[in-house]
Motif scaffolding. Structure first.
Motif, mmCIF file in Angstrom:
data_model
loop_
_atom_site.group_PDB
_atom_site.id
_atom_site.type_symbol
_atom_site.label_atom_id
_atom_site.label_comp_id
_atom_site.label_asym_id
_atom_site.label_seq_id
_atom_site.Cartn_x
_atom_site.Cartn_y
_atom_site.Cartn_z
ATOM 1 N N HIS A 326 6.462 14.375 -6.532
ATOM 2 C CA HIS A 326 6.250 13.333 -7.533
ATOM 3 C C HIS A 326 5.226 12.306 -7.047
ATOM 4 O O HIS A 326 4.332 11.901 -7.807
ATOM 5 C CB HIS A 326 7.586 12.640 -7.824
ATOM 6 N N PHE A 327 5.308 11.922 -5.784
ATOM 7 C CA PHE A 327 4.512 10.797 -5.284
ATOM 8 C C PHE A 327 3.488 11.234 -4.243
ATOM 9 O O PHE A 327 3.747 12.147 -3.437
ATOM 10 C CB PHE A 327 5.431 9.732 -4.671
ATOM 11 N N GLU A 328 2.359 10.553 -4.238
ATOM 12 C CA GLU A 328 1.330 10.781 -3.222
ATOM 13 C C GLU A 328 1.900 10.486 -1.835
ATOM 14 O O GLU A 328 2.492 9.420 -1.616
ATOM 15 C CB GLU A 328 0.139 9.870 -3.503
ATOM 16 N N PRO A 329 1.740 11.382 -0.873
ATOM 17 C CA PRO A 329 2.328 11.167 0.458
ATOM 18 C C PRO A 329 1.916 9.847 1.103
ATOM 19 O O PRO A 329 2.763 9.124 1.647
ATOM 20 C CB PRO A 329 1.800 12.366 1.261
ATOM 21 N N SER A 330 0.630 9.508 1.056
ATOM 22 C CA SER A 330 0.191 8.270 1.715
ATOM 23 C C SER A 330 0.762 7.039 1.022
ATOM 24 O O SER A 330 0.991 6.011 1.669
ATOM 25 C CB SER A 330 -1.338 8.193 1.750
ATOM 26 N N LEU A 331 1.046 7.147 -0.273
ATOM 27 C CA LEU A 331 1.660 6.033 -0.982
ATOM 28 C C LEU A 331 3.122 5.858 -0.575
ATOM 29 O O LEU A 331 3.609 4.737 -0.440
ATOM 30 C CB LEU A 331 1.562 6.248 -2.498
ATOM 31 N N VAL A 332 3.808 6.957 -0.380
ATOM 32 C CA VAL A 332 5.189 6.870 0.108
ATOM 33 C C VAL A 332 5.200 6.210 1.479
ATOM 34 O O VAL A 332 6.043 5.339 1.768
ATOM 35 C CB VAL A 332 5.841 8.268 0.167
ATOM 36 N N ASP A 333 4.252 6.596 2.339
ATOM 37 C CA ASP A 333 4.168 6.000 3.670
ATOM 38 C C ASP A 333 3.900 4.496 3.576
ATOM 39 O O ASP A 333 4.515 3.690 4.292
ATOM 40 C CB ASP A 333 3.060 6.672 4.481
ATOM 41 N N ALA A 334 2.971 4.106 2.681
ATOM 42 C CA ALA A 334 2.670 2.690 2.500
ATOM 43 C C ALA A 334 3.885 1.949 1.952
ATOM 44 O O ALA A 334 4.164 0.803 2.341
ATOM 45 C CB ALA A 334 1.476 2.529 1.563
ATOM 46 N N PHE A 335 4.612 2.591 1.060
ATOM 47 C CA PHE A 335 5.815 1.985 0.485
ATOM 48 C C PHE A 335 6.839 1.696 1.585
ATOM 49 O O PHE A 335 7.390 0.595 1.671
ATOM 50 C CB PHE A 335 6.410 2.929 -0.564
ATOM 51 N N MET A 336 7.067 2.666 2.427
ATOM 52 C CA MET A 336 8.063 2.501 3.492
ATOM 53 C C MET A 336 7.595 1.480 4.533
ATOM 54 O O MET A 336 8.401 0.712 5.062
ATOM 55 C CB MET A 336 8.344 3.846 4.169
ATOM 56 N N SER A 337 6.290 1.447 4.792
ATOM 57 C CA SER A 337 5.763 0.494 5.774
ATOM 58 C C SER A 337 5.882 -0.947 5.279
ATOM 59 O O SER A 337 5.914 -1.884 6.072
ATOM 60 C CB SER A 337 4.292 0.802 6.087
#
Length: 353
Positions: A326-337
């Protein structure tokens, strides 16, 4: 405009190495009504005097020691983008001197001995032109300030309309409006984390509240249905993305162009299984990808009439599980960061209870 110009308030500079000539000019100009008259017998001082006094007219001799009048004209042209007008006042009557002076920047040329009234008329004409131009420049600056102020007012009005449009859609979905506040602030934060410039991040903050504007066109019996949609109902519900884009179509402002992109693409998925157009990966605009994750997180953790709020932990688990689908991997990483800042936004804008 012309009647409001006081030419006698103009600042004059006399440049002549002969004290007698300087005194004669000072008396002639003072008797005519000019009061702000300065002079120098050293042509090397001219540029510094102009720099500190902002003269409106220079009366310049040609034959002087150290620097002749031509050299002074060249120095003024080299040092100042717009030097003050220069009236050459000299005993040199030959045409070649007149032509050379005009070529290097003089605005007028009078030969000595001068006729008093002719000189005063030439001084008046040059000052009138200079001061009139200054008046026009000030008027233009004032108009530009008013246009800028009016543009800011129009932009603020547009933003107010945009925010209310976003809230109109949320109210139809039994929202308080705080969902779009949280979602837009999270989107702004993620835009910064993904390297968007400040202008684009500001647009994102103000465009994202319109992500669900298309819900205005969805019938209540579907939009407010508490249970699971039937296939035909789900098909109608999915139309809100295209409806939102259609509502925002035809406006070329940066704000509404971005809002249209968000409305159309915030339900697309990174793996191409989203709607309405099944876009995949970077075919989906970055702002659509950002709003997708911000919208899902806040929707999951918010209570609705037809569902309980998920815990933050469960919502984060779903986001992690959908990394790359569903979500762009780098966006998930940015979200968690940036999770602490995202949770602070959520805490600071809680639904009234």
């Amino acid at each position: 405009m012309t009647s409001s110009i006081d030419i006698f308030a103009g600042k004059l500079l006399i440049v002549d190495d002969e004290p007698v000539n300087v005194k004669l000019l000072e008396r002639t100009l003072a008797k005519a009504g000019y009061s702000d008259i300065a002079s120098t017998m050293d042509p090397r001082e001219v540029c510094d005097l102009v720099d500190t006094h902002d003269f409106d007219l220079i009366l310049l001799d040609l034959n002087m020691p150290h620097m002749d009048g031509f050299a002074v004209l060249e120095a003024l042209k080299a040092r100042f983008e717009t030097p003050p007008p220069v009236l050459v006042l000299t005993a040199q009557s030959a045409q070649e001197f007149r032509t050379q002076a005009l070529e290097v920047g003089a605005q007028d040329y009078v030969t000595k001995p001068f006729e008093r009234n002719e000189l005063l008329h030439r001084v008046k004409n040059l000052l009138s032109t200079k001061l009139y131009r200054q008046g026009l420049e000030r008027l233009n600056e004032s108009l530009e300030e008013k246009v800028t102020e009016r543009t800011q007012q129009l932009n603020e009005t547009r933003l107010q309309v945009v925010r209310r449009l976003g809230r109109a859609a949320e109210y139809r979905d039994n929202e308080t409006g705080l969902h779009i506040v949280r979602m837009s602030k999270i989107s702004h934060l993620l835009g910064e984390a993904m390297g968007m410039d400040p202008y684009q991040c500001d647009l994102l903050l103000n465009a994202s509240p319109m992500h669900d504007i298309g819900k205005i066109g969805i019938p209540d019996h579907i939009l407010l249905k508490p249970g699971k949609f039937e296939p035909e109902e789900w098909e109608i519900m999915q139309q809100h993305a295209q409806m939102g884009a259609d509502i925002l179509e035809g406006e070329d402002s940066d704000l509404l162009t971005m809002a249209r992109d968000i409305a159309l693409t915030h339900h697309e998925k990174w793996d191409g299984t989203g709607y309405p157009n099944g876009l995949k990966g970077e075919e989906i605009p970055l702002v659509g990808r950002i709003c997708a994750i911000a919208d899902v997180f806040d929707a999951l953790t918010s209570e609705r009439p037809y569902k309980k709020a998920w815990s933050v932990e469960d919502a984060l688990t779903l986001i992690r599980e959908n990394r790359g689908t569903h979500f762009e991997p780098s966006l998930v990483d940015a979200f968690m960061s940036n999770l602490d800042a995202i949770l602070a936004i959520r805490d600071n804008h809680q639904e009234p209870g």
